[in-house]
Design an enzyme around this catalytic site. Structure first.
Site, PDB file in Angstrom:
ATOM      1  N   GLY A 122       0.831  -1.193   0.000  1.00  0.00           N
ATOM      2  CA  GLY A 122       0.000   0.000   0.000  1.00  0.00           C
ATOM      3  C   GLY A 122       0.864   1.240   0.000  1.00  0.00           C
ATOM      4  CB  CYS A 123       0.280   4.599   1.381  1.00  0.00           C
ATOM      5  SG  CYS A 123       1.129   6.173   1.560  1.00  0.00           S
ATOM      6  CG  PHE A 124       5.856   5.016  -0.905  1.00  0.00           C
ATOM      7  CD1 PHE A 124       5.398   6.244  -0.458  1.00  0.00           C
ATOM      8  CD2 PHE A 124       6.279   4.923  -2.220  1.00  0.00           C
ATOM      9  CE1 PHE A 124       5.358   7.352  -1.285  1.00  0.00           C
ATOM     10  CE2 PHE A 124       6.255   6.034  -3.056  1.00  0.00           C
ATOM     11  CZ  PHE A 124       5.788   7.239  -2.587  1.00  0.00           C
TER      12      PHE A 124
END
EC number: 1.8.4.11
Length: 174
Positions: free
Chosen positions: A11-13
């Site tokens: 997902g979002c880093f």
């Protein structure tokens, strides 16, 4: 001193840096993009869905202090391994969960860990996180690096608001 690299997408880093960054043996964690067909993509290009890249983190670590298998265990506890189409509020291919391996040893460790997680019965649904060969990794723009440190309030609000924090509390910290 030997260094190795591990690449994980979950997902979002922004949310994938902190859990690794604070572990002994971790030299650095870089947010970036991998798995696509465009060299040196920008955040805007990746978000457009046209480059084939996935947001990921590249972890440089000392295997004498922390093993790749330990990193994989930390990785599982940051993700929903039953959701192949994104993570939490972030949807689409650029947010899919992937363990990218750079050696046969990493591949074997990731596959064994995935099988163990599936057999544990922790989740009712199948573990669908992909295990794929590593490709070129491109660091993201500077404003994405160490986001949790540079923007702690935004990071905390995002982690909670996206549903990630609640999922981790319910499924991994219980």
């Amino acid at each position: 001193m030997t260094e190795e690299k591990a690449i994980f997408a979950g997902g979002c880093f922004w949310c994938m840096v902190k859990p690794f960054d604070q572990m002994p043996g971790i030299k650095k964690v870089v947010s970036g993009y991998t798995g696509g067909q465009v060299p040196n993509p920008t955040y805007e290009e990746v978000c457009s869905g046209t480059t084939g890249h996935t947001e990921a983190v590249e972890i440089t670590f000392d295997p004498a202090v922390i093993s790749y298998r330990q990193l994989v265990e930390i990785y599982w506890q940051q993700t929903d391994p039953t959701d192949a189409f994104g993570q939490f509020a972030d949807r689409g291919d650029s947010y899919r969960p992937v363990i990218f391996y750079s050696s046969l040893e990493q591949k074997a460790a990731a596959e064994a860990s995935k099988e163990q997680l599936q057999a544990s019965g922790r989740f009712n649904d199948p573990i669908v996180t992909s295990i794929e060969p590593a490709q070129a990794f491109y660091p993201a723009e500077d404003y994405h690096q160490d986001f949790y440190r540079k923007n702690p309030e935004h990071y905390a609000a995002y982690s909670e608001g996206s549903g990630r924090r609640g999922f981790i509390r319910q499924n991994w910290e219980a």
